[in-house]
Each structure stands twice: as structure tokens, then as C-alpha cells.
Design a protein around this motif. Structure first.
Motif, short mmCIF file in Angstrom:
data_model
loop_
_atom_site.label_atom_id
_atom_site.label_comp_id
_atom_site.label_asym_id
_atom_site.label_seq_id
_atom_site.Cartn_x
_atom_site.Cartn_y
_atom_site.Cartn_z
N ASP A 130 -2.84 1.00 -8.40
CA ASP A 130 -3.59 1.84 -9.33
C ASP A 130 -3.29 3.32 -9.10
O ASP A 130 -3.13 4.08 -10.06
CB ASP A 130 -5.09 1.58 -9.18
CG ASP A 130 -5.51 0.22 -9.71
OD1 ASP A 130 -4.70 -0.39 -10.45
OD2 ASP A 130 -6.62 -0.23 -9.39
N TRP A 131 -3.24 3.74 -7.84
CA TRP A 131 -2.96 5.14 -7.54
C TRP A 131 -1.59 5.54 -8.08
O TRP A 131 -1.44 6.61 -8.72
CB TRP A 131 -3.00 5.38 -6.03
CG TRP A 131 -2.66 6.79 -5.66
CD1 TRP A 131 -3.50 7.87 -5.64
CD2 TRP A 131 -1.36 7.29 -5.28
NE1 TRP A 131 -2.81 9.00 -5.27
CE2 TRP A 131 -1.50 8.68 -5.04
CE3 TRP A 131 -0.12 6.70 -5.12
CZ2 TRP A 131 -0.43 9.47 -4.65
CZ3 TRP A 131 0.95 7.50 -4.74
CH2 TRP A 131 0.78 8.87 -4.50
N GLU A 185 -1.56 5.73 -11.94
CA GLU A 185 -2.28 6.92 -12.44
C GLU A 185 -1.46 8.20 -12.26
O GLU A 185 -1.56 9.12 -13.08
CB GLU A 185 -3.62 7.05 -11.71
CG GLU A 185 -4.62 5.97 -12.09
CD GLU A 185 -5.85 5.99 -11.21
OE1 GLU A 185 -5.94 6.89 -10.34
OE2 GLU A 185 -6.72 5.12 -11.37
#
Length: 404
Positions: free
Chosen positions: A253-254, A257
Motif C-alpha cells: 500500500d505504501w 500510494e
């Protein structure tokens, strides 16, 4: 097996063929070798818990973010080895260790803390064992002076982002880029940016991905010595709790993003087809020997063929960002599915051997995944065209139902 060995000699010649086959024998053994070495020679290594203790005594260790729970649910058509991964996993709270008076040693450097090798600094025990193997290989091939006779340098603060697998795109993304989350947490806390220690001949996708994340040449140094003394060695935690080789969904996810907006500023994803076939016809192994036959069927269904090695990294990421269905042989070209949204991935495998890496990666970002075995054809594979077409049509039918 014998056909693969014979083909390797035809393609590579005698000397390189012997090396390639010895490497493949070693590849099947290095993981248990690495685990056994760590288990039976603990006096040589610092595991994660020991690293935390060391950093608390000789530096600092602090946590950021939160622990997470993740449920892995394999599809009904998945193989038993994949379904065995089903269950709930706890992703521990990440940490950053700062070790004072550390030393980096070797052509594929180890991080030495009070004479012990930190496994976290070189990602895992497996990568540590590979660093040692490649050091021994280069010493035999090039001689001790050429391999081990580099100079010495010093760093005020640094993070080690170089290991023997950095030349592979999957490993660079999953084992290096994801650790920059911890590096940036360190910078936010201290106001200092550690030097990124990268490999020699640094370039290509490594440079491109770091630049997409906002780093420039002033932020990294290429490893060109045998020993380096580091006043403060920054060691971000490794977040690979699922299937060992799979990165955690939190790390995914990091990276999504950070990377997706940066890519959109440079490349328009809409220029690419939503139906993607990844070709490996430029590779020395695991290419599809009947690719023309397979692609004729896919092209009739709206697919376009892409050779990712010929594209800038920002374009390969943008390609996956807008894909609705991706077909391709097992290989690092599938890594960028982590940037896709609500897509289907059809992975072509060589024989009955399936990799769990792309099952888990697909699951972590909400993609549908199917694995299609192909016939072993030397070092390559012969795709089961009928099975691939059936899987493609199943996924296209599902997309039509969702759109209705």
C-alpha cells in the motif's frame, strides 16, 4: 531435466553451460542451507530480536505506524500449496534500528555489528547466504585481489540498499523500495537523510524507480570498496510475514500510494491497451516457445504485446495501472501488477511448478489470479493455448457481467 541441460549447453556453450547448471543446482539448496547456517551457527548472526536489543544498547530502536491483520483467501481453482496459505496473518508494527559504529564488509556487503552479521540489514538469511555465495564465486573467477582488494571509506549515516539480487526487478521492488518507508520515517523523526548505499553500475530501473520516489544522485553512493565504517547505520525492518518471499500488504500500500501519482505526472496510462500480453522473447529462459501461436489467439481478443525490457519503468507501471487483464509467463515482468486496480492476472508457468509470489501479490492488491501450467520445453515453456484462451474468456465474461 536432461533436455534442459542439453539446451543450456547449446545456447550458452560449454563453460557458461556448466556455470548455469551448477547455479541451478545451488538454487534448489541455498534456502535450506541459509536457514541451517543461521540455526546451527547463531554466534555469527543477529536476528531481528537481537538487532533490536543491539540498537537499544548501541544506538536506538523505535517503532512507527501500527500492526496490521491481513487475511489471505486463495481462490477455489488455486493449487493446494497456495490454499495452504489461507488464514489470518499479523503484520507487526514496523521499526527502524540505528546501530552506531557499524561496518559494511565485502563486495556484496554484510553489515557487521559487534562482529555479528545483521540479517535484517541484508534483508533475510537467504539473501545473506547468496551474498556469501556470490563473493566466493567472484573470488574463484576473478581472484582474491580483484574481488576483495577494494578500498575503504566512511559514512556519517547510511542505509544498505545493495545485495546480490538487486539486479532482479522483483527483488529490487519488494526487498529494497519497500524499505524506503522506514528510511523516510527515520528522516521525519530526525531531520536527517541517510546516504543510500546502492550497487556498482547503478542505473536502469533502479535509478528510475528511486527518481520516481523523489530521490536523486545526491542521495546515493555506489558501493565501490571492500570496507566502510558507518557512524550510524539505519536498518529499516523487513516486512515479509506472508510466505516469506511475499511482501506485506502494508508495504504494498505504501509503495502504491507513492508511486502511482508520480507515474501519472510523467505518463498517460490511457495510451496503453487494457488487455496486456507480456512477452519474454528476449529472455534466456522461461520464454514461451509457441508465443506466436498463443498471441494470435490473444490478439483476436483485443490484446497487445509488450516487451517490458524495452520500456522505461514509468511506462511499465502505467501499463499495469490501467490494465483489466494481464497474461504473461512467470517472471519479474509481473511485479508491477502491484500497481493495478481490479484486474485479472493469468500467469503462465513452466510445467507444474507454480510460484506463490504472484498469487500472494495479486491477493494483496485485490486482483484475480489464475495459473496455467505449460509443457516444459528445455529452459522455456510451451503454453497450453486452449487453457489460456479458456481462462481469458472466463475473465472477460466476468468483466462484461460487472459492466452490465
Amino acid at each position: 531435466m536432461l533436455s534442459t541441460v542439453r539446451q543450456s549447453f547449446r545456447q550458452r556453450g560449454l563453460v557458461d553451460g556448466v556455470r548455469w547448471n551448477l547455479w541451478n543446482v545451488f538454487r534448489g539448496k541455498y534456502k535450506p542451507l541459509a536457514e541451517g547456517t543461521v540455526q546451527y551457527a547463531p554466534f555469527l548472526f543477529l536476528d531481528t530480536d537481537e538487532l533490536k536489543q543491539h540498537c537499544r544498547r548501541h544506538g536506538e530502536c523505535w517503532f512507527y505506524g501500527d500492526a496490521k491483520r491481513y487475511t489471505f483467501d486463495a481462490p477455489d481453482h488455486a493449487l493446494p500449496e497456495v490454499r495452504a496459505l489461507d488464514g489470518e496473518y499479523v503484520i507487526p508494527q514496523p521499526f527502524v534500528g540505528v546501530a552506531e559504529d557499524a561496518r559494511l564488509v565485502g563486495p556484496y556487503p554484510f553489515a557487521l555489528l559487534d562482529g555479528k552479521i545483521s540479517l535484517d540489514a541484508t534483508v533475510t538469511a537467504t539473501v545473506t547466504a547468496l551474498n556469501l555465495f556470490y563473493t566466493l564465486r567472484d573470488t574463484v573467477e576473478d581472484g582474491p585481489r580483484a574481488t576483495l582488494g577494494g578500498g575503504r571509506r566512511e559514512f556519517d549515516r547510511a542505509v544498505l540498499l545493495y545485495n546480490c539480487w538487486n539486479s532482479g526487478y522483483y527483488h529490487w521492488v519488494t526487498e529494497t523500495l519497500t524499505r524506503l518507508e522506514g528510511v523516510e520515517a527515520y528522516s521525519e523523526r530526525t531531520g536527517e537523510t541517510p546516504t543510500l548505499v546502492v550497487g556498482p553500475d547503478f542505473g536502469g530501473f533502479q535509478r528510475e524507480t528511486l527518481e520516481l520516489l523523489g530521490y536523486g544522485p545526491e542521495d546515493w553512493v555506489e558501493w565501490d570498496c571492500a570496507v566502510a565504517d558507518v557512524d550510524e547505520l539505519v536498518i529499516p525492518s523487513v516486512r515479509r510475514q506472508i510466505n516469506r518471499g511475499a511482501i506485506s500488504p502494508v508495504a504494498v500500500d505504501w509503495l502504491r500510494e507513492r508511486m502511482r501519482p508520480a507515474v501519472r505526472e510523467r505518463v498517460d496510462p490511457d495510451q496503453f491497451s487494457e488487455r496486456v500480453y507480456i512477452s519474454r522473447n528476449d529472455a534466456t529462459r522461461r520464454s514461451v516457445s509457441n508465443e506466436d501461436e498463443l498471441f494470435a489467439e490473444l490478439e483476436a481478443r483485443g490484446f497487445e504485446r509488450y516487451c517490458l525490457a524495452e520500456m522505461p519503468t514509468a511506462e511499465t507501471i502505467a501499463l499495469m495501472m490501467q490494465a483489466e487483464i494481464v497474461v504473461g509467463p512467470h517472471g519479474a515482468g509481473l511485479t508491477d501488477i502491484l500497481y493495478a486496480d481490479d484486474a485479472a492476472v493469468i500467469e503462465l508457468c513452466r510445467g507444474e511448478k507454480h510460484s506463490r509470489a504472484y498469487y500472494t501479490l495479486s491477493s494483496q492488491v485485490g486482483l484475480r489470479h489464475r495459473s496455467i501450467p505449460g509443457e516444459i520445453d528445455g529452459a522455456d515453456m510451451r503454453a497450453d493455448v486452449d487453457a489460456v484462451v479458456e481462462a481469458v474468456e472466463t475473465e472477460l465474461d466476468q468483466d462484461q457481467l460487472k459492466a452490465a
